[in-house]
Structures are given as C-alpha cells and as structure tokens.
Design an enzyme around this catalytic site. Structure first.
Site: not given
Length: 415
Positions: A161, A227, A344
């Site tokens: 990711e 995350h 993000c």
C-alpha cells in the site's frame, strides 16, 4: 539540489462516499452521505497553497480515468451494465490519496544513488486494485529522468500500500538515512494490507542500504489504523508515534537508535490520547515537515484542533520545547470523511526539482488555474443514487479531460 517535494493527489470529480474500504472506520461510517467533489478538490488545492506559503516544494498527481472501463472490460462488462457495487468500485476517486501511490527511496539511501519508486499494487481492496497501471504511467512521466528508477508493482498476492506504510529518518533530507517498512499481520477484525514479503521485496529492489522491518500492532489495526500513517509519522530525525503503534516498540526503538543515534522519538501516551481519539482526529496522519527556517511543523486537520485532549497535548509539546515547533491546521473535511487526512493526500519525494517533469510541479499561479478548472467543471455534489446516471459520468469524464488539457498532460487522457 535535493529537497523534499510533496506530491498531492488532486481530488477527482467522482469523489463520493460509497464506503468501500473495510477497516477504514470513517469511510464505512459515512457511507451513503452526499459528497461534494468541488469542495473536496478545492480543499486539497488550499492545502497545497498553504504548503507553498510555508516554503515547501509542491507537486501534483492527477485524477484517474473514471469510471475505469478497462478494468470493467476485464470483468466482461461495462459501466452501463455493471452491478451497483462494481459501478462504485470503478468510479472510486481513491487515487486522490497519493500516499498510496508508491514507496519512495531517495538517492542517498540506495546502492546506485538513484531515487527509486515502486508503484503500490493495492490488491487488498477491489476498488483500489485497478489504480496501479495509471499511477505507474504518471510516475513514468513525472520521473522519466535517469536520476529515478520507477518499478512496477510487487506481484499479488503480497499486498503493498505504498508510502502509507513506509517512513524514513535521516539527519537531513539529502543525507543517507534509515527506511522503516511497517507491515501488518492478520489477527484483527480487519485485513492487514501491507505484507512483510512485499516490503522486503521493495527494499531489495531499491537497494536500500539501511532498512528496518517493523510490525504494526494488531490493536491499532483493529481500532481502525488501516495504514501505519494513521498512528505514526517521521521526518528528519523525528519519529512521532502513538504508544500502541507497533507490536514490539521496545525492540524497534532499540534497533532504530542503533541505526540512527541522532533520532528523537516523540511518543504520545495512550493514557493521554487513546487509539480511538488518535484515529478520529488523525493526529498522526499529519504532514511532519521541515521548514526553510529549519523548524519542524506539524500540519494537522481541523479535527485534531476540535478534540481538547489532542489539541492540549500538541500545545503542551510546543510549549515544552519539543522537536516539533509549529502547528498548522488545514481543512480537508471532505477527504477526512472518506478516511484520508493530510498525510494520505501526499507522496513525499526527495529529489532535485530540475530532474522532474515541470508539468507535475506547481506554484501559486498554477494552483489558481487548477482551482478555476475545478470550480468550473467538478460536480457540486454526488449522492449515491446518482452513480448510475449517464449525465454524471459525462461530467466526470469531461472534467478530468479539461484538467489534463489545461496542464498539457494529454498523454494520460486516453489511458
């Protein structure tokens, strides 16, 4: 001269709240709400303007073609005939979260002294699994100079990711550092999206000279930290983390101090800010940045200021002469409601700006032009029952085309 550049994802015209991301509590909680793509994208532009005003270098990554008809064709359908779930997955604006675009190892860390980027495969979530081909195309345009090596994705089933599970600590951005690859293990109610095998493959591929592989705690994943960048962020010599971020923090901290003796670890105790509040406020999903003055600033969402225990802790840290010397607050509420904060929205790349395609770099004037296109072409709002509306699809497609034509990045229009 090597410097850190933040590449923010421009929030695309299909931004909506379909609640597709299992384990992302904000995204699932707000499923079905009316989204405001124009407001979302302008919030993102305002955040970039703020970075430039702070003296930070700023770049962009671009919205992907939506709906993704190529992906749907691989499933033997098209948008008009697809199920409602496939429609939502094909229309997702999730490429806006550029921290998931790639893992980046700056040249000072690598054996061949090139900056390496590996595009993330994002295989865990169907709506994100089809992002990588277009992300890779953008990376190969922006970083075509020989100073860079751009790699394809780690093969499935090993989930990767990107930078959301990768941190770097170094005495300075242009000095050799230690790279921290954070992975998850199954064990919580939610999937662990980053596999250790993927992280190790990237470190080998990049030729990283100092790498640590660290397991994220199961309790943080279970609490909604899908995350690592929801519970920890690093910059320069500073690691800013929640007490419960890592499975074996004592061993990690010992190994980190051995690799980088100058490291400063700023740990927030769970007794003062619990995991739930840390995740709701996105305290750690902040941009931790070194300003031209040498001061370190933490760029946090308005949600962090709105929570008294979070804001009180931050103000006490500043007053106590800690390594973080300045707080900046940004409004990215549309992104936050879909589960993505300031960190993000950006991918950090340490490089000489002269080696980057200038079309992917922005200043205040270019951001003004981008904002004007958004104001003219982005939908004002999208309700979930509109996802099948052909008129909406035409608007989304035309809006992206208008932006790419204005930026003269026409190579991406028909991808």
């Amino acid at each position: 001269m090597q410097t850190e550049i933040n590449f923010d994802g421009i929030i695309g015209p299909s931004h909506n709240y379909a609640g597709l991301s299992h384990g992302n509590l904000a995204a699932t909680k707000n499923r079905g709400l009316v989204a405001r793509p124009r407001t979302a994208a302008l919030e993102g532009v305002a955040k970039m303007r703020g970075n430039i005003a702070l003296g930070l270098a700023q770049g962009i990554l671009l919205p992907h073609a939506r709906p993704d008809q190529r992906w749907l064709a691989g499933l033997a359908t098209d948008y008009s005939a697809a199920s409602p779930l496939l429609k939502a997955q094909a229309l997702s604006a999730s490429p806006m979260w550029a921290a998931n675009a790639a893992t980046v190892s700056p040249a000072p860390d690598t054996l061949d002294r090139r900056c390496h980027l590996t595009v993330a495969n994002l295989v865990t979530m169907p709506h994100r699994s089809h992002e990588w081909p277009e992300t890779l195309a953008q990376l190969r345009l922006a970083f075509a100079h020989p100073a860079f090596a751009v790699h394809g994705p780690v093969p499935a089933p090993f989930g990767d990711e990107g930078a959301a599970n990768h941190m770097r600590l170094a005495p300075a951005h242009d000095a050799p550092g230690v790279e921290i690859f954070v992975y998850g293990d199954a064990g919580s109610p939610f999937p662990a999206r980053q596999h250790r095998e993927a992280s190790e493959a990237i470190a080998r591929s990049h030729g990283v000279q100092q790498a640590l592989f660290v397991r994220q705690s199961e309790e943080s994943i279970a609490a909604g930290a899908f995350h690592n960048d929801v519970v920890a962020v690093a910059n320069g010599r500073v690691l800013f983390a929640h007490e419960q971020a890592f499975a074996d923090k004592d061993r990690f901290y010992t190994d980190l101090r051995a690799a980088l003796p100058q490291v400063e670890i700023v740990e927030v105790p769970a007794s003062q800010i619990g995991l739930e509040d840390a995740i709701r406020s996105y305290l750690f999903n902040a941009q931790l940045a070194t300003l031209p003055s040498g001061e370190m600033a933490l760029i946090v969402p308005v949600e962090a200021r709105a929570m008294p225990n979070v804001w009180n802790w931050l103000e006490a840290h500043i007053a106590g002469n800690g390594p973080i010397r300045r707080l900046e607050v940004v409004d990215v509420r549309q992104s936050m409601a879909n589960g993505g904060g300031p960190a993000c929205l950006r991918l950090r790349v340490v490089a000489d700006p002269a080696t980057i395609d200038p079309r992917f770099l922005v200043d205040a004037a270019k951001l003004d032009r981008i904002a004007a296109i958004i104001a003219r072409h982005w939908p004002e709002q999208i309700a979930q029952d509109e996802l099948g509306d052909p008129a909406l699809i035409r608007t989304v497609e035309e809006a992206r085309r208008a932006l790419l034509e204005a930026l003269e990045i026409v190579e991406l229009i028909d991808r």
